[in-house]
Design a protein around this motif. Structure first.
Motif, PDB file in Angstrom:
ATOM      1  N   TRP A 119       0.646  -1.392  -0.288  1.00  7.80           N
ATOM      2  CA  TRP A 119       0.047   0.074  -0.148  1.00  7.80           C
ATOM      3  C   TRP A 119       0.962   1.386   0.139  1.00  7.80           C
ATOM      4  O   TRP A 119       2.032   1.383   1.107  1.00  7.80           O
ATOM      5  CB  TRP A 119      -0.951   0.059   1.164  1.00  7.80           C
ATOM      6  CG  TRP A 119      -0.441   0.038   2.471  1.00  7.80           C
ATOM      7  CD1 TRP A 119      -0.435  -1.060   3.147  1.00  7.80           C
ATOM      8  CD2 TRP A 119      -0.417   1.205   3.540  1.00  7.80           C
ATOM      9  NE1 TRP A 119       0.138  -1.094   5.054  1.00  7.80           N
ATOM     10  CE2 TRP A 119       0.857  -0.167   4.715  1.00  7.80           C
ATOM     11  CE3 TRP A 119      -0.100   2.230   3.206  1.00  7.80           C
ATOM     12  CZ2 TRP A 119       0.880   1.261   5.669  1.00  7.80           C
ATOM     13  CZ3 TRP A 119       0.374   3.046   4.496  1.00  7.80           C
ATOM     14  CH2 TRP A 119       0.786   2.720   5.018  1.00  7.80           C
ATOM     15  N   GLU A 120       0.466   2.302  -0.844  1.00  6.68           N
ATOM     16  CA  GLU A 120       0.989   3.861  -0.669  1.00  6.68           C
ATOM     17  C   GLU A 120      -0.290   4.581  -1.050  1.00  6.68           C
ATOM     18  O   GLU A 120      -0.821   4.370  -1.708  1.00  6.68           O
ATOM     19  CB  GLU A 120       1.780   3.811  -1.661  1.00  6.68           C
ATOM     20  CG  GLU A 120       3.307   3.301  -1.416  1.00  6.68           C
ATOM     21  CD  GLU A 120       4.027   4.152  -2.354  1.00  6.68           C
ATOM     22  OE1 GLU A 120       5.247   4.865  -2.081  1.00  6.68           O
ATOM     23  OE2 GLU A 120       4.504   3.360  -3.712  1.00  6.68           O
ATOM     24  N   LEU A 133       3.654  10.459  -0.502  1.00  6.25           N
ATOM     25  CA  LEU A 133       2.801   8.662  -0.331  1.00  6.25           C
ATOM     26  C   LEU A 133       3.502   7.861   1.000  1.00  6.25           C
ATOM     27  O   LEU A 133       5.271   8.502   1.292  1.00  6.25           O
ATOM     28  CB  LEU A 133       3.397   7.796  -1.630  1.00  6.25           C
ATOM     29  CG  LEU A 133       2.232   8.095  -2.932  1.00  6.25           C
ATOM     30  CD1 LEU A 133       2.669   7.345  -4.088  1.00  6.25           C
ATOM     31  CD2 LEU A 133       1.306   8.838  -3.121  1.00  6.25           C
ATOM     32  N   LEU A 134       2.691   7.589   1.543  1.00  5.67           N
ATOM     33  CA  LEU A 134       2.833   7.248   2.415  1.00  5.67           C
ATOM     34  C   LEU A 134       2.397   5.498   2.641  1.00  5.67           C
ATOM     35  O   LEU A 134       1.977   5.142   2.036  1.00  5.67           O
ATOM     36  CB  LEU A 134       1.803   6.853   4.454  1.00  5.67           C
ATOM     37  CG  LEU A 134       2.644   8.200   4.506  1.00  5.67           C
ATOM     38  CD1 LEU A 134       2.210   9.552   3.869  1.00  5.67           C
ATOM     39  CD2 LEU A 134       1.050   8.192   5.884  1.00  5.67           C
ATOM     40  N   ARG A 140       8.135   7.665   3.851  1.00  7.37           N
ATOM     41  CA  ARG A 140       7.454   8.236   3.062  1.00  7.37           C
ATOM     42  C   ARG A 140       7.944   8.313   1.252  1.00  7.37           C
ATOM     43  O   ARG A 140       9.110   8.628   1.899  1.00  7.37           O
ATOM     44  CB  ARG A 140       7.317   9.479   4.044  1.00  7.37           C
ATOM     45  CG  ARG A 140       6.498   9.483   4.756  1.00  7.37           C
ATOM     46  CD  ARG A 140       6.700  11.362   5.466  1.00  7.37           C
ATOM     47  NE  ARG A 140       5.176  10.777   6.962  1.00  7.37           N
ATOM     48  CZ  ARG A 140       4.592  11.576   6.671  1.00  7.37           C
ATOM     49  NH1 ARG A 140       3.469  12.410   6.138  1.00  7.37           N
ATOM     50  NH2 ARG A 140       3.393  11.610   7.331  1.00  7.37           N
ATOM     51  N   ARG A 141       7.861   9.106   0.467  1.00  8.21           N
ATOM     52  CA  ARG A 141       8.198   9.143  -0.145  1.00  8.21           C
ATOM     53  C   ARG A 141       7.474  10.149  -1.056  1.00  8.21           C
ATOM     54  O   ARG A 141       5.969  10.316  -1.631  1.00  8.21           O
ATOM     55  CB  ARG A 141       8.718   8.283  -1.146  1.00  8.21           C
ATOM     56  CG  ARG A 141       7.812   7.245  -2.270  1.00  8.21           C
ATOM     57  CD  ARG A 141       8.271   6.929  -3.188  1.00  8.21           C
ATOM     58  NE  ARG A 141       7.518   5.579  -3.796  1.00  8.21           N
ATOM     59  CZ  ARG A 141       6.742   5.136  -4.444  1.00  8.21           C
ATOM     60  NH1 ARG A 141       7.874   5.923  -5.802  1.00  8.21           N
ATOM     61  NH2 ARG A 141       6.373   4.198  -5.164  1.00  8.21           N
TER      62      ARG A 141
END
Length: 472
Positions: A119-120, A133-134, A140-141
């Motif tokens: 998942w993101e 995105l988590l 995070r990124r």
């Protein structure tokens, strides 16, 4: 040996009204990719949410339960993701499970997505550009680009990197077309010629109760400068201000929808290229409807049809006749049992919906529901000021009770409002412009609907709210 159970691609947008889809007869825009799902599968014309808010609807979709069962009744009541969902059950049964995009059910510990192999997600609503995105473990990124396209890119990566021996369930949950409606730059010139105004744009709510008149969702003066992307022109007042704000709002809203549609087309093309189309259940819906200037409003929350009605189109060539439609009443709590049915799994006793599979085959069970129960809990929140209410909708009538009490829930006001009722005859008044609750000619209808409302509350285990003085 290859597992031949159907794959599931479940695409959910945020605040996308059915009347902004050309497959539903919209004259506002063309949505060829969404229309393709309908043309190659089934379009639902009576698909309703049980609580027209993002987080509550998503919790109901995942669990197959009403808000009072899954615990997410307002935007401030967080989701305990340890409770069973159709996703966790599919994963336990051997499905690959992936989530990309909007989660909006809380983060950290028990609130993070569970039951997914990958998942993101966006934090809260997320931005329209360069989303952060988590993912699992607090990672995070930031990914550059337009969020609708970025999320689709990630979803397509999952398809190409999948285990080809096992079925998959992909949840692609877009932010768009949620407020504040920031379009992709390549669509910036679309709809410059203007958007048609809805017939009820000038509704003064004289035929409604106090709740409608006091709500803060008016196109005329509740859209802010961030929504319309520039300061209001000096001296712009009255109808001219409404017309100007409506165009600014709707042009951007529709541009966001166009991007979603184009990216859905990319997913459909990828399924074709990968040889997956025949054995994949493709589902398109939104978490609730939305007011597109209808009744002079934007947003949702109310039980009026523009907010209550969700778009739903499902394609599965092995079983669903192409170009089919149904007016059978469906609910967002039906998704969980539908997906489990296609995977050959039994639903949990706590699940409150029904599998849509018979309808998708063109068969309507004799005992299919003839009414739906709705409840909005987020009483008099700090921005829209819509009071708490519940009600029942049948094919012809709608009864709404505004009980006006936050009941101490997070995200609600402690201000209580005087209870009031509305009753609409949808055959004679499809736009819901005039309540006939106090019309003696509808006395028998009113009593029948009150009894049906009580029956549904008992069936789903929800409790009626007693008004001051003890009457409900």
């Amino acid at each position: 040996m290859t597992d031949d159970r159907p794959n599931i691609v479940f695409i959910v947008t945020d605040d996308h009204a059915a009347h902004a889809i050309s497959a539903y007869g919209s004259e506002l825009l063309q949505t060829p990719s969404m229309d393709r799902i309908a043309a190659e599968g089934m379009r639902f014309d009576a698909m309703y949410c049980t609580n027209a808010l993002c987080a509550p609807s998503r919790a109901s979709i995942l669990t197959g339960t009403y808000s009072h069962v899954n615990g997410v009744s307002t935007l401030s009541t967080r989701f305990d993701a340890r409770q069973p969902t159709f996703v966790s059950m599919l994963r336990d049964a051997g499905y690959q499970t992936w989530l990309v995009g909007k989660w909006h059910l809380g983060h950290g510990g028990i609130h993070d997505p569970q039951g997914f192999d990958y998942w993101e997600v966006l934090e809260d609503q997320g931005p329209y550009w360069d989303p952060e995105l988590l993912s699992e473990g607090g990672r995070r990124r930031q990914v550059p680009g337009y969020t609708t396209t970025v999320l689709t890119d990630l979803a397509l990566e999952r398809l190409t990197e999948r285990d080809r021996e096992r079925p998959f369930c992909l949840l692609l949950h877009h932010k768009a077309p949620h407020r504040s409606w920031d379009p992709d730059t390549k669509h910036a010139e679309l709809f410059k010629e203007g958007v048609p105004e809805p017939p009820t744009l000038w509704d003064d709510h004289a035929g409604h109760g106090r709740a409608a008149r006091e709500a803060k969702m008016r196109i005329s003066h509740d859209l802010n400068e961030r929504d319309v992307k520039q300061p209001y022109p000096p001296g712009l007042e009255g109808r001219e201000r409404t017309k100007w704000a409506y165009q600014r709002y709707m042009q951007d809203y529709l541009r966001c929808v166009v991007s979603v549609d184009e990216n859905i087309g990319r997913v459909l093309d990828a399924l074709d290229e990968e040889g997956l189309a025949e054995n994949t259940l493709v589902v398109y819906t939104s978490d609730q409807g939305f007011f597109l200037g209808d009744h002079g409003w934007y947003d949702k929350r109310f039980m009026y049809d523009e907010s209550l009605l969700m778009p739903l189109m499902i394609r599965y060539p092995r079983e669903i006749p192409a170009g089919s439609t149904t007016d059978a009443m469906a609910l967002n709590i039906d998704f969980a049992q539908t997906f489990l049915d296609y995977a050959g799994l039994d639903p949990l006793p706590r699940m409150q919906g029904r599998s849509l599979r018979p309808l998708l085959r063109g068969e309507r069970p004799a005992d299919w529901r003839q009414s739906v129960y709705y409840r909005y809990w987020e009483h008099d929140d700090g921005s829209h000021h819509v009071v708490a209410h519940y009600g029942v909708r049948t094919q012809r009538y709608k009864l709404i009770y505004y009980y006006g009490d936050g009941l101490g829930l997070a995200g609600t006001s402690d201000r209580r409002t005087a209870p009031e009722w509305e009753l609409f005859d949808l055959e004679n008044d499809p736009a819901e412009l005039r309540s006939v609750h106090d019309d003696p000619a509808y006395a028998d209808v009113r009593r029948e609907l009150e009894a049906e409302l009580a029956r549904l509350q008992a069936e789903f285990g929800d409790k009626p709210v007693l008004a001051p003085g003890g009457s409900g």
